[in-house]
Design a protein around this motif. Structure first.
Motif, PDB file in Angstrom:
ATOM      1  N   SER A   2      -3.259   2.510  11.521  1.00  0.00           N
ATOM      2  CA  SER A   2      -3.878   3.621  10.783  1.00  0.00           C
ATOM      3  C   SER A   2      -3.461   4.974  11.346  1.00  0.00           C
ATOM      4  O   SER A   2      -3.420   5.963  10.626  1.00  0.00           O
ATOM      5  CB  SER A   2      -5.402   3.465  10.729  1.00  0.00           C
ATOM      6  OG  SER A   2      -5.979   3.867  11.941  1.00  0.00           O
ATOM      7  N   ASP A  11      -5.117   3.334   0.669  1.00  0.00           N
ATOM      8  CA  ASP A  11      -5.881   3.102   1.889  1.00  0.00           C
ATOM      9  C   ASP A  11      -6.640   1.779   1.812  1.00  0.00           C
ATOM     10  O   ASP A  11      -6.624   0.971   2.749  1.00  0.00           O
ATOM     11  CB  ASP A  11      -6.835   4.293   2.052  1.00  0.00           C
ATOM     12  CG  ASP A  11      -7.699   4.163   3.264  1.00  0.00           C
ATOM     13  OD1 ASP A  11      -7.183   3.719   4.299  1.00  0.00           O
ATOM     14  OD2 ASP A  11      -8.886   4.508   3.173  1.00  0.00           O
ATOM     15  N   ILE A  67      -7.581  12.697   2.091  1.00  0.00           N
ATOM     16  CA  ILE A  67      -7.003  11.959   3.221  1.00  0.00           C
ATOM     17  C   ILE A  67      -7.826  12.205   4.489  1.00  0.00           C
ATOM     18  O   ILE A  67      -8.148  11.290   5.246  1.00  0.00           O
ATOM     19  CB  ILE A  67      -5.535  12.411   3.444  1.00  0.00           C
ATOM     20  CG1 ILE A  67      -4.668  12.030   2.250  1.00  0.00           C
ATOM     21  CG2 ILE A  67      -4.985  11.849   4.743  1.00  0.00           C
ATOM     22  CD1 ILE A  67      -3.361  12.827   2.164  1.00  0.00           C
ATOM     23  N   HIS A 111      -6.304  -1.526   4.346  1.00  0.00           N
ATOM     24  CA  HIS A 111      -7.339  -2.054   5.244  1.00  0.00           C
ATOM     25  C   HIS A 111      -8.013  -3.325   4.737  1.00  0.00           C
ATOM     26  O   HIS A 111      -8.784  -3.939   5.475  1.00  0.00           O
ATOM     27  CB  HIS A 111      -8.319  -0.976   5.730  1.00  0.00           C
ATOM     28  CG  HIS A 111      -9.289  -0.465   4.741  1.00  0.00           C
ATOM     29  ND1 HIS A 111      -9.316   0.841   4.326  1.00  0.00           N
ATOM     30  CD2 HIS A 111     -10.311  -1.056   4.077  1.00  0.00           C
ATOM     31  CE1 HIS A 111     -10.290   1.010   3.459  1.00  0.00           C
ATOM     32  NE2 HIS A 111     -10.902  -0.128   3.287  1.00  0.00           N
ATOM     33  N   ARG A 115       0.432  10.149   5.382  1.00  0.00           N
ATOM     34  CA  ARG A 115      -0.244  10.752   4.229  1.00  0.00           C
ATOM     35  C   ARG A 115      -0.293  12.269   4.366  1.00  0.00           C
ATOM     36  O   ARG A 115      -0.070  13.008   3.400  1.00  0.00           O
ATOM     37  CB  ARG A 115      -1.672  10.205   4.103  1.00  0.00           C
ATOM     38  CG  ARG A 115      -1.728   8.745   3.763  1.00  0.00           C
ATOM     39  CD  ARG A 115      -3.160   8.282   3.510  1.00  0.00           C
ATOM     40  NE  ARG A 115      -3.989   8.286   4.715  1.00  0.00           N
ATOM     41  CZ  ARG A 115      -5.266   7.971   4.747  1.00  0.00           C
ATOM     42  NH1 ARG A 115      -5.909   7.651   3.626  1.00  0.00           N
ATOM     43  NH2 ARG A 115      -5.949   7.968   5.874  1.00  0.00           N
ATOM     44  N   SER A 122       0.840  -1.216   0.000  1.00  0.00           N
ATOM     45  CA  SER A 122       0.000   0.000   0.000  1.00  0.00           C
ATOM     46  C   SER A 122       0.864   1.251   0.000  1.00  0.00           C
ATOM     47  O   SER A 122       0.451   2.302  -0.512  1.00  0.00           O
ATOM     48  CB  SER A 122      -0.935   0.000   1.209  1.00  0.00           C
ATOM     49  OG  SER A 122      -0.206   0.169   2.409  1.00  0.00           O
ATOM     50  N   PHE A 149      -0.482   5.616   9.422  1.00  0.00           N
ATOM     51  CA  PHE A 149      -0.815   5.790   8.005  1.00  0.00           C
ATOM     52  C   PHE A 149      -1.452   7.166   7.776  1.00  0.00           C
ATOM     53  O   PHE A 149      -1.133   7.845   6.791  1.00  0.00           O
ATOM     54  CB  PHE A 149      -1.763   4.666   7.565  1.00  0.00           C
ATOM     55  CG  PHE A 149      -1.968   4.592   6.073  1.00  0.00           C
ATOM     56  CD1 PHE A 149      -0.938   4.198   5.236  1.00  0.00           C
ATOM     57  CD2 PHE A 149      -3.189   4.913   5.504  1.00  0.00           C
ATOM     58  CE1 PHE A 149      -1.119   4.132   3.859  1.00  0.00           C
ATOM     59  CE2 PHE A 149      -3.385   4.850   4.131  1.00  0.00           C
ATOM     60  CZ  PHE A 149      -2.343   4.457   3.312  1.00  0.00           C
ATOM     61  N   ASP A 150      -2.330   7.579   8.695  1.00  0.00           N
ATOM     62  CA  ASP A 150      -2.882   8.942   8.616  1.00  0.00           C
ATOM     63  C   ASP A 150      -1.753   9.964   8.686  1.00  0.00           C
ATOM     64  O   ASP A 150      -1.731  10.941   7.926  1.00  0.00           O
ATOM     65  CB  ASP A 150      -3.856   9.203   9.772  1.00  0.00           C
ATOM     66  CG  ASP A 150      -5.163   8.447   9.611  1.00  0.00           C
ATOM     67  OD1 ASP A 150      -5.473   8.017   8.490  1.00  0.00           O
ATOM     68  OD2 ASP A 150      -5.886   8.295  10.611  1.00  0.00           O
ATOM     69  N   ASP A 178     -11.205  10.344   4.965  1.00  0.00           N
ATOM     70  CA  ASP A 178     -11.029   9.000   5.497  1.00  0.00           C
ATOM     71  C   ASP A 178     -10.739   9.035   6.999  1.00  0.00           C
ATOM     72  O   ASP A 178     -11.340   8.289   7.781  1.00  0.00           O
ATOM     73  CB  ASP A 178      -9.866   8.361   4.721  1.00  0.00           C
ATOM     74  CG  ASP A 178      -9.558   6.974   5.181  1.00  0.00           C
ATOM     75  OD1 ASP A 178     -10.509   6.231   5.468  1.00  0.00           O
ATOM     76  OD2 ASP A 178      -8.373   6.632   5.243  1.00  0.00           O
ATOM     77  N   GLU A 179      -9.852   9.933   7.389  1.00  0.00           N
ATOM     78  CA  GLU A 179      -9.514  10.019   8.812  1.00  0.00           C
ATOM     79  C   GLU A 179     -10.739  10.437   9.644  1.00  0.00           C
ATOM     80  O   GLU A 179     -10.962   9.914  10.743  1.00  0.00           O
ATOM     81  CB  GLU A 179      -8.356  11.009   9.020  1.00  0.00           C
ATOM     82  CG  GLU A 179      -7.868  11.011  10.465  1.00  0.00           C
ATOM     83  CD  GLU A 179      -6.595  11.821  10.674  1.00  0.00           C
ATOM     84  OE1 GLU A 179      -5.859  12.070   9.700  1.00  0.00           O
ATOM     85  OE2 GLU A 179      -6.348  12.211  11.831  1.00  0.00           O
ATOM     86  N   ASP A 215     -15.117   3.056   0.302  1.00  0.00           N
ATOM     87  CA  ASP A 215     -14.175   2.754  -0.782  1.00  0.00           C
ATOM     88  C   ASP A 215     -14.865   2.884  -2.135  1.00  0.00           C
ATOM     89  O   ASP A 215     -14.309   3.443  -3.080  1.00  0.00           O
ATOM     90  CB  ASP A 215     -13.637   1.316  -0.647  1.00  0.00           C
ATOM     91  CG  ASP A 215     -12.661   1.171   0.507  1.00  0.00           C
ATOM     92  OD1 ASP A 215     -12.148   2.204   0.975  1.00  0.00           O
ATOM     93  OD2 ASP A 215     -12.417   0.031   0.935  1.00  0.00           O
TER      94      ASP A 215
END
Lengths: 356, 356
Positions: free
Chosen positions: A161, A144, B141, A148, A168, A76, A164-165, B144-145, B165
């Motif tokens: 996450s 993303d 981004i 997941h 990004r 990813s 990952f947040d 999603d968060e 998604d």
């Protein structure tokens, strides 16, 4: 990289498998979308797979079980990287990436061929930029989704996450700092160092390690230790990349010689040179730096100023220092696996060495 | 919309609270990032909050407890929407959004002021586009968060993320279809209907309902019923929006009169007109449509062709038909809550009525 796992092959398999599924989904929306999927396939091929490698070894460092789908999760990060590259090339008007046309140029050529065939059609340049913006968006979304749906349980994903947040947002913020730096027309060592950190060091090394380690169940002490190793490696990697952007062999870098000088990239190398150049050197530098039409002699002149101002020497010293710091931090880190120590040590050297 | 909840106020509160946290995080990276957060604040202010409204009532339709943080989750759709709008305006070179400068024009002005103040600085237009691409990325981004930190448990989020998604990919794919349609210079009813579906109907209505319903624990039967209601509402909404893009009052639409005609938007309205226009009308239409410099008289001429070819009438009929289909589907849907029936009925009418 290591006998027990072929990271590039597994990452490529994960990317191809994921895009196969997306291709089926998108075909329901329209045949035109095959163009986006093909562009994503090409853009995710090749590359050094550095980010997935750091992610994998972060996982192993935390004692993660290699039988888990860690390389699907790690892939990813490659999808995220492609998103950043595609948008970056639009922003920089960089026409070449890894020796091939950048995504916006590829879509531009597609549209030009289409309108020549039909005899009607709009602006190919605008189409190319728009299509590349959308490709970067798709890759950002898919990154993303890849993470997941990788097969880890909800608790592991929740731990990962957070990082990952962070990554990004950090890489996007780093890109904005870089954009402000290019637009300001000013060399600013402080800003160049922040770009180095957020556009590269956290993004390429520290956060991939964290994501892998979090998936592997790492505690805070290991997370911190991986920062102590990862940030200096990431900075040294980018300093090397900046030197290659000016002095590198096009056959190795996949970009025209001296491309960063034509783009006017405000790197640490450049900031150092501007701070330490003589008045004569500075006048010459300002006259040439960032001009898209620089010829080979002018590129050579700029290179000499970077050498003579000792900026190259200073960057090499920083690379050596940062790499040593990283290796010392690695020796102190509470790694669950000796293979991880060996691999991370090898990666630090490979990512920062002259030849990469 | 409904006595028991003030959706716009709650959505605004969620967006503001989230951006306050992001502002603190980004301040650690650099003071320059305040410019991005401010742009996000402005871009997420106002608007009709349609997507969060459908999400909220999808949740209630599934029997979700209104005490849960559903409007924090629903606000993520507004963040996603802003991402799409910001990138769309770059792609279309649309300079005005909701009566204010579009994001890329705003950043362009910022850079222009900065370089005038300092006496140095690069291309403000390029800066504006680059900064807007990054703003759209940040909002994508953050959407999603916002969803996965809204406060729902991992199981509810896993159910919703399938639809989240889907919607992110669908809207991006729909944008690409639209881009291909604009660039092709051909009117194509089939493609215009697919753009209508993926760029608008699933994105504005169906998927927000699904995300809310999934968070509320909906079964497949309710999900399908919400599609039967949501897709026709979404299509009717976009057909109304297309009519307003040509005939709407700038004071209501926040865009210059006839802007869609200057942009050459290949809507269902336009595809119908091109299929049914006389040869004389068609020649005139092709000569003018999509020219950025159209004056008021030329806009008026295009409007008359759309009227005389009965394209406007056909769109109005489609809107009526789709809205009736939706309301019938709503009556058959197994909703857990009478308030949801009333609200979704009101929303269908409001979103497709002449005056919105």
């Amino acid at each position: 990289m290591h006998a027990d796992v072929d990271i590039p092959t597994e990452v490529q398999r994960a990317l191809t498998g994921f895009l196969d599924i997306q291709q089926e989904r998108l075909a329901e929306i329209g045949p035109e979308l095959a163009e986006q999927v093909q562009a994503a396939r090409d853009a995710t091929s090749g590359g050094k797979r550095l980010r997935p490698s750091f992610c994998y070894w972060g996982f192993r460092a935390a004692g993660g079980d290699p039988a888990r789908p860690i390389l699907k999760a790690a892939a990813s990060l490659e999808m995220l990287h492609v998103s950043a590259l595609v948008h970056d090339d639009v922003m920089d008007s960089s026409d070449v990436r890894r020796g091939a046309p950048a995504a916006h140029k590829r879509f531009e050529a597609l549209q030009r061929a289409r309108s020549e065939a039909s005899g009607v059609g709009g602006d190919p340049v605008g189409f190319g930029i728009g299509a590349a913006i959308l490709l970067g968006d798709l890759c950002l979304i898919w990154a993303d989704e890849m993470l997941h749906t990788s097969g880890f349980d909800a608790a592991a994903l929740a731990r990962a996450s957070k990082f990952f947040d962070a990554v990004r947002v950090e890489v996007t913020a780093g890109q904005y700092l870089d954009l402000v730096a290019q637009a300001s027309g000013e060399a600013d060592m402080d800003r160049a160092l922040r770009v180095l950190r957020y556009k590269s060091a956290t993004y390429t090394v520290e956060r991939p390690l964290h994501i892998g380690a979090a998936l592997g169940g790492a505690g805070q002490h290991l997370i911190d230790s991986l920062s102590a190793y990862g940030l200096p490696v990431g900075e040294a990697f980018q300093l090397r990349d900046d030197l290659l952007g000016v002095f590198g062999d096009p056959a190795v870098t996949g970009k025209p010689a001296g491309d960063d000088l034509r783009e006017g990239k405000r790197t640490v190398l450049v900031a150092y040179a501007v701070e330490h150049a003589s008045e004569v050197q500075l006048t010459e530098f300002d006259r040439l730096f960032g001009r898209p039409d620089l010829d080979d002699d002018e590129i050579q002149l700029l290179r000499e100023i970077l050498q003579d101002s000792r900026a190259v020497r200073a960057c090499e010293d920083l690379i050596t220092e940062r790499t040593e710091d990283a290796l010392e931090a690695l020796d102190r880190a509470p790694l669950a696996d000796d293979a991880a120590h060996k691999a991370l040590s090898d990666l630090a050297i490979a990512a920062t060495a002259r030849t990469l």
